[in-house]
Design an enzyme around this catalytic site. Structure first.
Site, mmCIF file in Angstrom:
data_model
loop_
_atom_site.group_PDB
_atom_site.id
_atom_site.type_symbol
_atom_site.label_atom_id
_atom_site.label_comp_id
_atom_site.label_asym_id
_atom_site.label_seq_id
_atom_site.Cartn_x
_atom_site.Cartn_y
_atom_site.Cartn_z
ATOM 1 N N HIS A 1 76.569 104.510 52.619
ATOM 2 C CA HIS A 1 76.773 104.474 54.067
ATOM 3 C C HIS A 1 76.556 103.051 54.607
ATOM 4 C CE1 HIS A 1 75.282 108.769 53.520
ATOM 5 N NE2 HIS A 1 76.449 108.956 54.098
ATOM 6 N N VAL B 1 80.084 102.834 46.368
ATOM 7 C CA VAL B 1 78.856 102.184 45.896
ATOM 8 C C VAL B 1 78.213 103.093 44.854
ATOM 9 C CG1 VAL B 1 76.577 101.342 46.582
ATOM 10 C CG2 VAL B 1 78.546 101.018 48.101
ATOM 11 N N LEU C 1 71.181 108.691 55.113
ATOM 12 C CA LEU C 1 71.916 107.454 54.835
ATOM 13 C C LEU C 1 71.404 106.749 53.582
ATOM 14 C CD1 LEU C 1 72.208 106.054 58.482
ATOM 15 C CD2 LEU C 1 73.802 107.526 57.227
#
Ligand code: AMP
Length: 286
Positions: free
Chosen positions: A37, A178, A33
């Site tokens: 995420h 992102v 992650l």
């Protein structure tokens, strides 16, 4: 935060929540992650009473010779992240829990879009994605599931699957990509890029922003935008262009002209990892 590994426990927990009237948000992941995420998890946390994160490296979506065995895995670090972000339940199953031997699970058909771009580069990939996502939806009955725009073709196909099955009664929430300061989209696979590759990996975002700038300035010929992107990535020494294209946002098929919402999509191979990225193109003058 509960960590559970069986399908039965997952189903029981979510049944209890729904019976109590709680809304349930699901964030499917393959672990390792990162902030991408986390943006999905935090969005789910802010919108739902209960948040489930699944961590499962789905063998069905990897082809022969792909990186299933070397895909980054770090469960301890992942659990620290989910705990910090206020996740209620992490489901980290073994393969037999997801695909019980002898049980025929639904196999949603990705259709022709599933054979283009990522599906062409990775035959069988989207069959594997839709199978695992469908299984997750069946087990958790979420009010909403959170997916990243980073994987635009996956998002398109998952959304279409749920539209075709309205009885699932759920919403697909698309979350923006992102990026690092360089523009490189965060990805678990970035960890496998050598420093020089990582530097050059921003060529994907550079290509996309160049296409977006030309679209904003009024260029409507998709071929022109594709050529610009191919030149940017093709001119990067460590990158090998896999594809650059402009697709119609409504159909995920190639667009000839930019007269409806369109998305530029790219994929390139670096020695350490294959990377993908995409950007919604501005309509002229916007
Ligand atoms: P993965 O673990 O790669 O299967 O990704 C799990 C989910 O996180 C998918 O819905 C991805 O689209 C999403 N995701 C991965 N990277 C990013 C990113 N950089 N920004 C936003 N979402 C992302």
């Amino acid at each position: 935060m509960d960590l559970i590994r069986t399908a039965a426990e997952l189903k029981a927990a979510t049944d209890d929540w729904r019976a109590a009237g709680d809304s349930v948000g699901l964030v499917p992941t393959m672990g390792a992650l990162h902030a991408g995420h986390r943006s999905l998890i935090q969005r789910a946390r802010s919108e739902q009473d209960r948040v489930i994160v699944s961590i499962f490296v789905n063998p069905l979506q990897f082809g022969p010779g792909e990186d299933l065995d070397t895909y980054p895995r770090d469960e301890a670090a992942d659990l620290a992240v989910t705990e910090r972000d206020g996740v209620d339940l992490v489901w980290a199953p073994a393969v037999e829990e997801v695909y019980p031997p002898g049980v025929d699970l639904p196999l949603p058909d990705p259709g022709p879009v599933g054979e283009t771009f990522e599906g062409a580069a990775r035959p069988g990939h989207f069959e594997g994605v839709l199978k695992v996502v469908h299984r997750l939806f069946d087990l958790t009955g979420p009010s909403a599931a959170y997916f990243g725009e980073k994987d635009a073709q996956q998002l398109f196909l998952v959304r279409r699957m749920t539209v075709a099955e309205p009885e699932m009664g759920m919403t697909i929430v698309a979350c923006p990509t992102v990026r690092e300061a360089s523009g490189l989209a965060l990805s678990s696979r970035n960890a496998r890029l050598a420093p020089e590759e990582r530097q050059q990996a921003s060529c994907l975002f550079l290509a996309l922003t160049e296409a977006a700038e030309h679209a904003r300035a009024g260029e409507r010929d998709a071929q022109v935008l594709v050529a610009l992107m191919a030149r940017e990535i093709g001119g990067t020494t460590l990158a090998r262009l896999d594809y650059a294209a402009v697709v119609d946002e409504a159909t995920f098929t190639r667009a000839a002209t930019i007269d409806a919402p369109s998305r530029a999509i790219v994929a390139a191979r670096f020695p350490g990892a294959r990377l993908i990225d995409n950007l919604l193109l501005p309509m002229p003058g916007r």
